[in-house]
Design an enzyme around this catalytic site. Structure first.
Site, PDB file in Angstrom:
ATOM      1  CE1 TYR A 192      67.709  60.549  -1.504  1.00  0.00           C
ATOM      2  CE2 TYR A 192      67.434  62.098  -3.317  1.00  0.00           C
ATOM      3  CZ  TYR A 192      68.242  61.294  -2.534  1.00  0.00           C
ATOM      4  OH  TYR A 192      69.594  61.235  -2.786  1.00  0.00           O
ATOM      5  CB  SER A 249      70.012  64.905  -3.786  1.00  0.00           C
ATOM      6  OG  SER A 249      69.308  64.770  -4.994  1.00  0.00           O
TER       7      SER A 249
HETATM    8  P1  NAD Z   1      74.247  53.463  -1.437  1.00  0.00           P
HETATM    9  O1  NAD Z   1      72.870  52.921  -1.375  1.00  0.00           O
HETATM   10  O2  NAD Z   1      75.232  52.859  -2.375  1.00  0.00           O
HETATM   11  O3  NAD Z   1      74.913  53.465   0.036  1.00  0.00           O
HETATM   12  C1  NAD Z   1      74.187  53.959   1.110  1.00  0.00           C
HETATM   13  C2  NAD Z   1      74.981  53.744   2.391  1.00  0.00           C
HETATM   14  O4  NAD Z   1      74.168  54.281   3.452  1.00  0.00           O
HETATM   15  C3  NAD Z   1      75.218  52.283   2.727  1.00  0.00           C
HETATM   16  O5  NAD Z   1      76.489  52.153   3.305  1.00  0.00           O
HETATM   17  C4  NAD Z   1      74.152  51.975   3.784  1.00  0.00           C
HETATM   18  O6  NAD Z   1      74.565  51.003   4.748  1.00  0.00           O
HETATM   19  C5  NAD Z   1      74.042  53.304   4.460  1.00  0.00           C
HETATM   20  N1  NAD Z   1      72.769  53.470   5.162  1.00  0.00           N
HETATM   21  C6  NAD Z   1      71.522  53.419   4.649  1.00  0.00           C
HETATM   22  N2  NAD Z   1      70.621  53.577   5.636  1.00  0.00           N
HETATM   23  C7  NAD Z   1      71.329  53.747   6.781  1.00  0.00           C
HETATM   24  C8  NAD Z   1      70.975  53.927   8.122  1.00  0.00           C
HETATM   25  N3  NAD Z   1      69.696  54.000   8.519  1.00  0.00           N
HETATM   26  N4  NAD Z   1      71.975  54.016   9.045  1.00  0.00           N
HETATM   27  C9  NAD Z   1      73.270  53.926   8.687  1.00  0.00           C
HETATM   28  N5  NAD Z   1      73.666  53.755   7.411  1.00  0.00           N
HETATM   29  C10 NAD Z   1      72.697  53.656   6.483  1.00  0.00           C
HETATM   30  O7  NAD Z   1      74.030  55.004  -1.723  1.00  0.00           O
HETATM   31  P2  NAD Z   1      74.965  56.131  -2.371  1.00  0.00           P
HETATM   32  O8  NAD Z   1      74.526  56.321  -3.763  1.00  0.00           O
HETATM   33  O9  NAD Z   1      76.392  55.891  -2.071  1.00  0.00           O
HETATM   34  O10 NAD Z   1      74.413  57.391  -1.558  1.00  0.00           O
HETATM   35  C11 NAD Z   1      75.145  58.031  -0.537  1.00  0.00           C
HETATM   36  C12 NAD Z   1      74.522  59.403  -0.309  1.00  0.00           C
HETATM   37  O11 NAD Z   1      74.539  60.154  -1.524  1.00  0.00           O
HETATM   38  C13 NAD Z   1      73.053  59.336   0.124  1.00  0.00           C
HETATM   39  O12 NAD Z   1      72.803  60.326   1.087  1.00  0.00           O
HETATM   40  C14 NAD Z   1      72.305  59.669  -1.150  1.00  0.00           C
HETATM   41  O13 NAD Z   1      71.044  60.226  -0.902  1.00  0.00           O
HETATM   42  C15 NAD Z   1      73.249  60.667  -1.781  1.00  0.00           C
HETATM   43  N6  NAD Z   1      73.048  60.834  -3.208  1.00  0.00           N
HETATM   44  C16 NAD Z   1      73.295  59.799  -4.070  1.00  0.00           C
HETATM   45  C17 NAD Z   1      73.052  59.996  -5.429  1.00  0.00           C
HETATM   46  C18 NAD Z   1      73.306  58.918  -6.431  1.00  0.00           C
HETATM   47  O14 NAD Z   1      73.019  59.142  -7.624  1.00  0.00           O
HETATM   48  N7  NAD Z   1      73.814  57.747  -6.052  1.00  0.00           N
HETATM   49  C19 NAD Z   1      72.572  61.235  -5.890  1.00  0.00           C
HETATM   50  C20 NAD Z   1      72.350  62.251  -4.982  1.00  0.00           C
HETATM   51  C21 NAD Z   1      72.602  62.046  -3.642  1.00  0.00           C
END
Ligand code: NAD
Length: 244
Positions: free
Chosen positions: A154, A141
């Site tokens: 985070y 991120s």
């Molecule tokens: P989301 O919440 O839509 O999906 C998260 C996924 O991670 C889900 O499938 C959930 O089951 C899984 N998960 C959560 N905890 C878990 C665990 N303990 N074991 C196994 N699976 C687990 O999130 P997203 O937005 O798709 O985020 C995905 C990645 O991208 C993350 O690492 C997040 O930090 C990163 N990210 C997202 C954003 C954003 O704006 N959405 C920005 C920067 C980084």
């Protein structure tokens, strides 16, 4: 000939789900993980199998648990021999002041977001090194580079992923295994479902590209990275519409 395989953590929704679709379209067999939505993940995997004629294995469990990750990779070894591409995507957010954060929440953030990356890489690397080929892409991120107020844990976990990525890339480059990270800005997933319409508009105005990226845009980029020249390694690539 063995088809290529990819393991994607957190694949039930958001970026991970879109990544699964992108790699399925590319003809990869898939090992898919999520923590709670096992049935949803199974249904999605069946759709991908039917549409793209690939094989899938679903492993529901907590990637913050080293024991679970070891079991998942043992199943993956039976399923496809070993994984060619690892996408460390699973993650959770926590918004709140540091002084109000419990030690248990800190531990959960670090285990889910950072220790999971250690565990999955530790399990994936021996096969990749033996093959002298492999790709690891960690989802990071902007906050791991710049830090965010009220997201200290985070930011620390994502910053840890960035340093981990650079260090492991150096360790594995002689074995032709590439390790990179994508530092996302704001992606339109459930993780950002908490913003109301006004907050969302405000944030969109701050982003030079003017919008939240769709998960598919990130996923297509992840797929392209998996095909990038091997000289690309140890990089933290911002995917943020020019935001930071
Ligand atoms: P989301 O919440 O839509 O999906 C998260 C996924 O991670 C889900 O499938 C959930 O089951 C899984 N998960 C959560 N905890 C878990 C665990 N303990 N074991 C196994 N699976 C687990 O999130 P997203 O937005 O798709 O985020 C995905 C990645 O991208 C993350 O690492 C997040 O930090 C990163 N990210 C997202 C954003 C954003 O704006 N959405 C920005 C920067 C980084």
């Amino acid at each position: 000939m063995k088809r290529k395989s990819a393991l994607i953590t957190g694949a039930s929704r958001g970026i991970g789900r879109a990544a699964a679709a992108a790699f399925a379209k590319g003809g990869y067999d898939l090992v898919l993980n999520c923590v709670h939505s096992g049935q949803e993940l199974n249904d999605f995997a069946k759709e991908l199998q039917a549409e793209f004629k690939i094989q899938t294995l679903c492993c529901c469990g907590d990637v913050g648990s080293y024991e679970f990750v070891c079991r998942m990779f043992a199943q993956a070894a039976d399923f496809c021999g070993g994984v060619d591409v690892l996408i460390n995507n699973a993650g959770i957010s926590y918004i709140g002041l540091l002084e109000e954060m419990s030690y248990e929440d800190w531990e959960r953030m670090l285990h889910t977001n950072l220790t999971s990356v250690f565990s999955c890489c530790k399990c994936a690397v021996p096969y990749m090194v033996a093959q002298k080929s492999g790709r690891i892409i960690n989802i990071s991120s902007d906050w791991g580079i710049y830090g965010a107020s009220c997201e200290v844990a985070y930011s620390a976990a994502k910053g840890g992923i960035n340093a981990f990525t650079k260090a492991l890339a150096k360790e594995l480059a002689p074995s032709n295994v590439q390790v990179n990270a994508v530092a996302c800005g704001v992606i339109d997933t459930d993780m950002n479902a908490g913003f109301d319409a006004a907050e969302r508009r405000c944030l969109e105005e701050e982003i030079p590209a003017g919008y939240f990226a769709k998960p598919k845009e990130v996923a297509d980029f992840l797929y392209q990275m998996s095909e990038a020249p091997p000289y690309l390694t140890g990089q933290i690539i911002a995917f943020d519409g020019g935001w930071m």
